[in-house]
Motif scaffolding. Structure first.
Motif, PDB file in Angstrom:
ATOM      1  N   THR A 297     130.557 -44.017   6.001  1.00  8.04           N
ATOM      2  CA  THR A 297     131.653 -43.063   6.030  1.00  8.04           C
ATOM      3  C   THR A 297     131.221 -41.795   5.310  1.00  8.04           C
ATOM      4  OG1 THR A 297     133.999 -42.704   5.549  1.00  8.04           O
ATOM      5  CG2 THR A 297     132.762 -44.037   3.977  1.00  8.04           C
TER       6      THR A 297
ATOM      7  N   HIS B  90     137.645 -38.410   7.198  1.00  9.06           N
ATOM      8  CA  HIS B  90     136.467 -39.266   7.126  1.00  9.06           C
ATOM      9  C   HIS B  90     135.864 -39.426   8.519  1.00  9.06           C
ATOM     10  CE1 HIS B  90     138.539 -40.568   3.455  1.00  9.06           C
ATOM     11  NE2 HIS B  90     137.399 -41.085   3.058  1.00  9.06           N
TER      12      HIS B  90
ATOM     13  N   LEU C  63     133.455 -42.009  10.430  1.00  7.12           N
ATOM     14  CA  LEU C  63     132.874 -43.339  10.309  1.00  7.12           C
ATOM     15  C   LEU C  63     131.952 -43.604  11.489  1.00  7.12           C
ATOM     16  CD1 LEU C  63     135.761 -43.397   8.865  1.00  7.12           C
ATOM     17  CD2 LEU C  63     135.562 -45.852   9.076  1.00  7.12           C
TER      18      LEU C  63
END
Length: 115
Positions: free
Chosen positions: A67, A83, A85
């Protein structure tokens, strides 16, 4: 609304929560929440100590992923941390906004939504 990747502008509580969540340290994460805190993760809500503890320790645990924080901004009283990911979960990549609302020095609400 300026967006930056500088997490230093975030309140200490949010930085500490993100670190605790990454470490899967449920005790540290729970200590940063109000007693009535609610976490919503892509539409599923968690409240109460047992459900919140399960969320902090188990959310995403079945996958391996990285992340990266790609944005930090404030939207009124809400702090938004984006974020990115990448991992072995369905789809392989995701952009999520963690939307934090504080009550004093503790987190009252966290909504995790697709960004």
């Amino acid at each position: 609304m300026d967006t930056t990747t500088n997490t230093e502008q975030l309140p200490t509580t949010i930085r500490a929560y993100l670190a605790a969540q990454e470490a899967r340290d449920a005790d540290a994460a729970l200590a940063l929440l109000t007693p009535a805190a609610v976490i919503s993760d892509v539409g599923e809500s968690f409240s109460g100590e047992d459900a919140l503890r399960r969320f902090v320790t188990e959310a995403g645990a079945e996958f391996t992923f990285t992340t990266e924080i790609t944005g930090v901004r404030r939207d009124g009283e809400t702090w938004v941390v984006r974020h990115h990911l990448e991992g072995d979960f369905p789809g392989g990549t995701a952009d999520l906004d963690y939307r934090f609302v504080l009550d004093g020095e503790r987190i009252e609400r966290l909504d995790i939504v697709v960004g």
